[in-house]
Design an enzyme around this catalytic site. Structure first.
Site, PDB file in Angstrom:
ATOM      1  N   HIS A  19       0.854  -1.186   0.000  1.00 53.98           N
ATOM      2  CA  HIS A  19       0.000   0.000   0.000  1.00 53.98           C
ATOM      3  C   HIS A  19       0.889   1.235   0.000  1.00 53.98           C
ATOM      4  O   HIS A  19       1.173   1.831   1.041  1.00 53.98           O
ATOM      5  CB  HIS A  19      -0.941   0.000   1.207  1.00 53.98           C
ATOM      6  CG  HIS A  19      -1.918   1.137   1.182  1.00 53.98           C
ATOM      7  ND1 HIS A  19      -2.934   1.282   2.103  1.00 53.98           N
ATOM      8  CD2 HIS A  19      -2.045   2.202   0.343  1.00 53.98           C
ATOM      9  CE1 HIS A  19      -3.630   2.368   1.837  1.00 53.98           C
ATOM     10  NE2 HIS A  19      -3.110   2.951   0.775  1.00 53.98           N
ATOM     11  N   GLU A 204     -11.600   4.467   5.220  1.00 54.28           N
ATOM     12  CA  GLU A 204     -10.475   5.305   5.667  1.00 54.28           C
ATOM     13  C   GLU A 204     -11.063   6.516   6.416  1.00 54.28           C
ATOM     14  O   GLU A 204     -10.919   6.625   7.624  1.00 54.28           O
ATOM     15  CB  GLU A 204      -9.639   5.743   4.459  1.00 54.28           C
ATOM     16  CG  GLU A 204      -8.472   6.670   4.793  1.00 54.28           C
ATOM     17  CD  GLU A 204      -7.796   7.238   3.537  1.00 54.28           C
ATOM     18  OE1 GLU A 204      -8.369   7.117   2.431  1.00 54.28           O
ATOM     19  OE2 GLU A 204      -6.708   7.829   3.675  1.00 54.28           O
ATOM     20  N   ASP A 283       1.783   7.325   1.447  1.00 57.66           N
ATOM     21  CA  ASP A 283       2.455   8.419   0.721  1.00 57.66           C
ATOM     22  C   ASP A 283       3.597   8.898   1.622  1.00 57.66           C
ATOM     23  O   ASP A 283       3.512   9.973   2.238  1.00 57.66           O
ATOM     24  CB  ASP A 283       1.465   9.572   0.464  1.00 57.66           C
ATOM     25  CG  ASP A 283       0.206   9.090  -0.249  1.00 57.66           C
ATOM     26  OD1 ASP A 283       0.251   8.886  -1.463  1.00 57.66           O
ATOM     27  OD2 ASP A 283      -0.833   8.899   0.436  1.00 57.66           O
TER      28      ASP A 283
HETATM   29  N1  ADE Z   1      -4.427   8.418  -2.792  1.00 57.33           N
HETATM   30  C1  ADE Z   1      -3.204   8.698  -2.352  1.00 57.33           C
HETATM   31  N2  ADE Z   1      -3.169   8.603  -1.023  1.00 57.33           N
HETATM   32  C2  ADE Z   1      -4.405   8.258  -0.608  1.00 57.33           C
HETATM   33  C3  ADE Z   1      -4.994   8.010   0.644  1.00 57.33           C
HETATM   34  N3  ADE Z   1      -4.334   8.117   1.777  1.00 57.33           N
HETATM   35  N4  ADE Z   1      -6.274   7.680   0.707  1.00 57.33           N
HETATM   36  C4  ADE Z   1      -6.943   7.595  -0.413  1.00 57.33           C
HETATM   37  N5  ADE Z   1      -6.455   7.809  -1.627  1.00 57.33           N
HETATM   38  C5  ADE Z   1      -5.180   8.139  -1.727  1.00 57.33           C
HETATM   39 ZN    ZN Z   2      -3.616   4.762  -0.116  1.00 54.99          ZN
END
Ligand code: ADE
Ligand code: ZN
Length: 337
Positions: A19, A204, A283
């Site tokens: 991820h 999320e 990220d």
């Molecule tokens: N795209 C990039 N980072 C993300 C995240 N944390 N949640 C959803 N989509 C994403």
């Molecule tokens: Zn993600």
């Protein structure tokens, strides 16, 4: 006193990073170099300033900056560079395999890039890193729900027209309000009919029902985040019954305020509920984290220890979409470590 996190032990442990977003792996120095290459005014004059700019009030604020980075990627060489750079970083942290989520809808539908540019560059970066340090990698183009269903199909047309062995799944990126009310299911059906696997960001910032929707309507085999699943015992039951793992990223969840702080992150409760969990960095430079740091957070704040974290490292490999013989070879490394 808490037992210190055994960083070297976890660096040596074989693990997969399943991820992580290719565009979200761009660090401050690379952002400045890309901006200079493309004649774009950077958000800050130096790396320190860019690192400060990498902080977010909320998810929309994050997406705005994430898409700024996306717009700096216009040539195959840009995609090669960032894929290669991240793979070396992941390798240094003990990753044997990486699956890059790629914001393919944004590149092809918003910016207007040819998918072949993205694909050619990302594949070149993967091949170069594999030649140089043996790290394995695959690609997961994703749809952006806020761009709508028609844009999803157009993205998929481009992806399916040039299927490459490294492209293994279709994903779904960041949430928009009530995306489950739009009919993305046929796009996932098309992808699965063409031999792609399915994964989806869900639960999320949004509710547990996103997770249920992703599994039942899209055939998602892995959920990115899924932290809201615990709010509904029926959704937990669904994940258990279907053996669907959640690719959890505590650093991201706190940076984007999906969770208020590390001590209240649901990760240990997800483990306790018997869910299969893997750790990812999402990220990493944007959230001031990296793969190993996610293991550290789970240790220091989640109270998870050797056995639970080793189980997660194993799961990151066994739940990956790598070839079975590769997964078996990496898993054999656990007996030796
Ligand atoms: N795209 C990039 N980072 C993300 C995240 N944390 N949640 C959803 N989509 C994403
Ligand atoms: Zn993600």
């Amino acid at each position: 006193m808490t037992t210190p996190f055994p960083e070297d032990r976890f660096r040596c442990l074989p693990k997969a990073e399943i991820h992580v977003h290719l565009e979200g792996s761009v660090g401050a120095e690379t952002l400045l170099a890309l901006a200079a290459d493309h004649g774009v005014e950077p958000p800050a004059p130096d790396a320190r300033g860019v690192r400060r700019w990498y902080s977010f009030r909320d998810f929309p604020d994050f997406l705005e900056r994430y898409f700024f980075v996306c717009r700096l990627l216009g040539r195959a060489e840009d995609f090669r560079r960032i894929a290669y750079d991240y793979l070396l970083t992941a390798h240094a942290q003990g990753a044997v395999h990486v699956e890059f989520h790629i914001s393919s809808s944004y590149h092809t539908q918003e910016v207007g890039l040819d998918w072949s540019v993205v694909l050619e560059g990302a594949v070149a970066g993967c091949e170069q890193a594999e030649r140089e340090c043996g790290i394995s990698s695959l690609l997961i183009p994703d749809l952006s729900p806020h761009l709508g269903v028609a844009s999803g199909h157009a993205t998929l047309d481009a992806v399916l027209a040039q299927l490459h062995p490294r492209v293994v799944a279709l994903g779904m990126g960041g949430p928009s309000d009530a995306w489950w009310e739009e009919d993305f299911a046929p796009a996932f059906e098309r992808a699965r009919a063409a031999g792609l696997r399915a994964v989806c960001h869900a639960g999320e910032h949004g509710p547990a029902r996103e997770v249920q929707h992703a599994v039942e309507k899209f055939g998602a085999e892995r959920i990115q985040h899924g932290i809201a699943a615990l709010d509904d015992p029926r959704v937990v039951e669904l994940l258990l019954r279907e053996s669907i793992p959640c690719d959890v990223c505590p650093g991201s969840n706190v940076a984007l305020k999906a969770v208020s702080d590390f001590d209240s992150h649901p990760l240990p409760r997800m483990v306790e509920a018997g869910l299969t969990v893997t750790l990812g960095s999402d990220d990493p430079p944007l959230f001031h984290t990296d793969l190993l740091n996610e293991y550290r957070i789970a240790w220091e704040h989640g109270g998870l220890r050797e056995e639970a974290l080793t189980t997660m490292a194993r799961a990151s490999i066994s739940e990956s979409f790598a070839a079975e013989e590769d997964r078996e070879r990496w898993l054999a490394g656990f007996e030796e470590s």
